[in-house]
Design an enzyme around this catalytic site. Structure first.
Site, PDB file in Angstrom:
ATOM      1  N   ASP A 212      12.819 -46.668 -21.349  1.00  0.00           N
ATOM      2  CA  ASP A 212      11.678 -46.850 -21.096  1.00  0.00           C
ATOM      3  C   ASP A 212      11.125 -47.119 -19.445  1.00  0.00           C
ATOM      4  OD1 ASP A 212       8.828 -47.505 -22.689  1.00  0.00           O
ATOM      5  OD2 ASP A 212       9.226 -49.285 -21.491  1.00  0.00           O
ATOM      6  N   GLU A 265      12.079 -41.899 -19.473  1.00  0.00           N
ATOM      7  CA  GLU A 265      10.727 -41.821 -19.422  1.00  0.00           C
ATOM      8  C   GLU A 265      10.169 -41.875 -18.042  1.00  0.00           C
ATOM      9  OE1 GLU A 265       6.604 -43.710 -21.171  1.00  0.00           O
ATOM     10  OE2 GLU A 265       7.998 -45.053 -20.270  1.00  0.00           O
TER      11      GLU A 265
HETATM   12  C1  NOJ Z   1       6.302 -46.744 -22.478  1.00  0.00           C
HETATM   13  C2  NOJ Z   1       6.110 -46.761 -23.997  1.00  0.00           C
HETATM   14  O1  NOJ Z   1       5.998 -45.495 -24.385  1.00  0.00           O
HETATM   15  C3  NOJ Z   1       4.740 -47.518 -24.195  1.00  0.00           C
HETATM   16  O2  NOJ Z   1       4.411 -47.473 -25.623  1.00  0.00           O
HETATM   17  C4  NOJ Z   1       4.771 -48.858 -23.647  1.00  0.00           C
HETATM   18  O3  NOJ Z   1       3.538 -49.682 -23.957  1.00  0.00           O
HETATM   19  C5  NOJ Z   1       5.133 -48.932 -22.159  1.00  0.00           C
HETATM   20  N1  NOJ Z   1       6.009 -48.007 -21.748  1.00  0.00           N
HETATM   21  C6  NOJ Z   1       5.591 -50.388 -21.996  1.00  0.00           C
HETATM   22  O4  NOJ Z   1       6.924 -50.600 -22.336  1.00  0.00           O
END
Ligand code: NOJ
Ligand code: CA
Length: 551
Positions: A212, A265
């Site tokens: 993440d 991500e």
């Molecule tokens: C990316 C995640 O996909 C999202 O849902 C989240 O709010 C943020 N990162 C923070 O962790």
């Protein structure tokens, strides 16, 4: 340590062409009838995923959490949220999925932690200047003005002020919501902790991790304000020292047999920068959000495809394709609007969408991306063609983006509404009994249930199944060769399969001849008799075809 997915040779590069299903447990299936999805519910629906044909599931955070950000605020990385089940349930899911040939990817959240995590609670209690505070970004005693001019990823000020016992005040940094304090990755405890969390899940047989907010972990130690010259390093995004972390994670992943996959991500606009994350000693792949933000325009799609393939070629990595996830407006709704590319900044209430147009384009879009080289990520409900739920009552919305915007940004709840499975219960089969789902489903979702779509050969679900099954026939080593790219039509081939997409609203002649394998606008499914296609074949507006062509 081995895992149930076969030998390293067979599975070493499974991530390079896998179809991965994003499972958002809270909204997938509710086994104990409390209105909240859970792990046992997911286990009970695994055969649906087998039928859909996916290779892996990515489970969004299922850890113990106060759910200030839907679970991306983790209070314990080794425990499961009570709402979702237990660690035994998690292990049961990994093993039941493995028995069905489905790999499991878990979500690791390393940039921040929950404010309820023992580390943060200890830091609050220990006070200014304590070693406990060094694991975070605390600034003591600078008065009532936040320490710098950074802006939260969720909007607003990313600093929260707290009162100390002696009457002074401190600020702590949270790039997301107040409940998600950022960790200090310069602190050895932090890197050690995450290596051990990774081991914990790798030892339980997960095939990989989704990382993440992967580009945000390291910060300017001086916490300097935003530079006026954009060529200077960003104080918290995509800093050069972040790569060291992923090198150490990759080394750990390689200790396993088969090696575990790292999928990041990474929202970094310059492809030359994002490609650095997939160098051969870092992650295996990163999400490519460029088609998700791309408007429904043939030339723009072609440019994204070319750029993605070129950049990945340079580093020898395999691309990913993403049309939706739990953070963005559902494709059917987005493609029915005037502005079809997604942007977080562009989200407002009251934007009209023609869902019939959106549905056509979403069908064509999945046929396009599924034909491209690389792996494909599908967000639960995308395969049902679910629209964004735009009229959720304000009082049920939970997303911190909505809450922090003071109600001007609709937030992300509208794509997270629980799935409709059947007519079996008031929640369209989401809950086993009569519980009301945690977010209400529209009455119109009676038409979108898995049960109904399973018997309709023209449904979105039938199309996704056929596309995933046929995709296996595309030789994965084969490069993409363009046949036509103009403002109306994109056509390309990979091996003996050509994909033609008519982006315009009007019918066009097919630029490719051969045998029709799939069409986005009519039920020509897997196993049906191929039909001839020639330049006399008209492709309706907003439609795509897959055609078997002579080699
Ligand atoms: C990316 C995640 O996909 C999202 O849902 C989240 O709010 C943020 N990162 C923070 O962790
Ligand atoms: Ca439940």
């Amino acid at each position: 340590m081995s895992c149930p997915y076969g030998s390293p040779v067979q599975s070493h590069s499974w991530w390079s062409d896998a179809v991965v299903y994003e499972l958002y447990p809270r909204s997938f299936a509710d086994a104990n009838d409390d209105g909240v999805g859970d792990i046992q519910g997911a286990i009970s629906r695994l055969d649906y995923l087998v039928d859909l044909g996916v290779d892996a599931i990515w489970v969004t955070p299922w850890y113990k959490s106060p759910l200030a950000d839907g679970g991306y605020d983790v209070a314990s990385y080794r425990e499961i949220a009570t709402e979702f089940g237990t660690i035994d349930d998690a292990e049961a899911l990994i093993s039941a999925a493995g028995e069905r040939g489905i790999k499991v990817i878990v979500d690791i959240v390393p940039n921040h932690i929950s404010d309820q995590h023992p580390w943060f609670q200890a830091a609050l209690a220990a006070g200014p200047g304590s070693p406990e505070r060094d694991r975070f970004w605390f600034v003591h005693g600078v008065g009532d003005t936040p320490p710098n001019d950074w802006v939260s990823e969720f909007g607003g000020v990313p600093w929260t002020q707290i009162a100390e016992l002696d009457g002074s005040t401190s600020w702590y940094l949270h790039l997301f919501s107040t409940g998600q304090p950022d960790l200090n990755w310069n602190h050895p405890d932090v890197s050690e902790k995450f290596l051990s969390v990774l081991r914990f899940w790798f030892d339980r047989g997960v095939a990989g991790i989704r990382i993440d907010s992967a580009a945000l972990l390291t910060k300017d130690p001086e916490l300097a304000s935003m530079p006026t010259d954009p060529r200077l390093p960003h104080p918290f995004k995509d800093r050069d020292d972040v790569h060291e972390i992923y090198r150490s994670w990759r080394a750990l992943a390689e200790e396993y047999d088969p090696p575990r996959a790292l999928i990041g991500e990474v929202w970094v606009p310059e492809t030359s920068r994002s490609a650095r994350y997939i160098r051969d000693d870092e992650m295996h792949s990163i999400f490519n959000f460029d088609l998700l933000t791309c408007p429904w325009e043939a030339c723009e799609f072609a440019a994204v495809i070319d750029m993605t393939l070129d950049t990945h070629d340079l580093v020898g990595a395999s691309p990913t394709w993403v049309l939706s996830n739990h953070d963005v407006t559902r494709p059917v709704t987005r493609y029915g609007r005037e502005h079809t590319g997604f942007s977080f900044q562009g989200k407002t209430f009251g934007v009209e969408s023609d869902l019939a147009v959106g549905d056509d384009r979403a069908r064509a879009a999945i046929m396009l991306v599924a034909a491209l080289p690389g792996s494909l990520y599908i967000f639960q409900g995308e395969e049902l063609g679910l629209p964004e739920v735009e009229d959720l009552p304000l009082e049920v919305r939970q997303d911190p983006i909505y809450l922090r915007s003071g109600g001007t940004d609709p937030g992300r709840d509208g794509c997270r509404v629980p799935l409709p499975w059947s007519a079996a219960s008031p929640s369209w089969g989401f809950s086993a009994g009569t519980a009301a789902p945690w977010l209400p489903q529209p009455a119109s979702w009676a038409d979108y249930t898995v049960e109904r779509q399973s018997t309709d050969p023209g449904s979105m679900l039938a199309l996704y199944k056929a596309v995933i099954a046929r995709r296996r026939e595309i030789p994965q080593g084969d490069d993409l060769v363009w046949i036509q790219r103009d403002p109306h039509v994109l056509a390309f081939r990979r091996g003996h399969i050509a994909c033609v997409v008519n982006f315009s609203d009007d019918a066009v002649s097919s630029p490719v001849s051969g045998e029709l394998l799939l069409a986005s606008h009519e039920p020509i499914g897997n196993g049906a008799q191929p039909r001839p296609v020639s330049s006399e074949t008209l492709i309706p507006g907003r439609c795509a075809l897959w055609i078997r062509v002579p080699l």
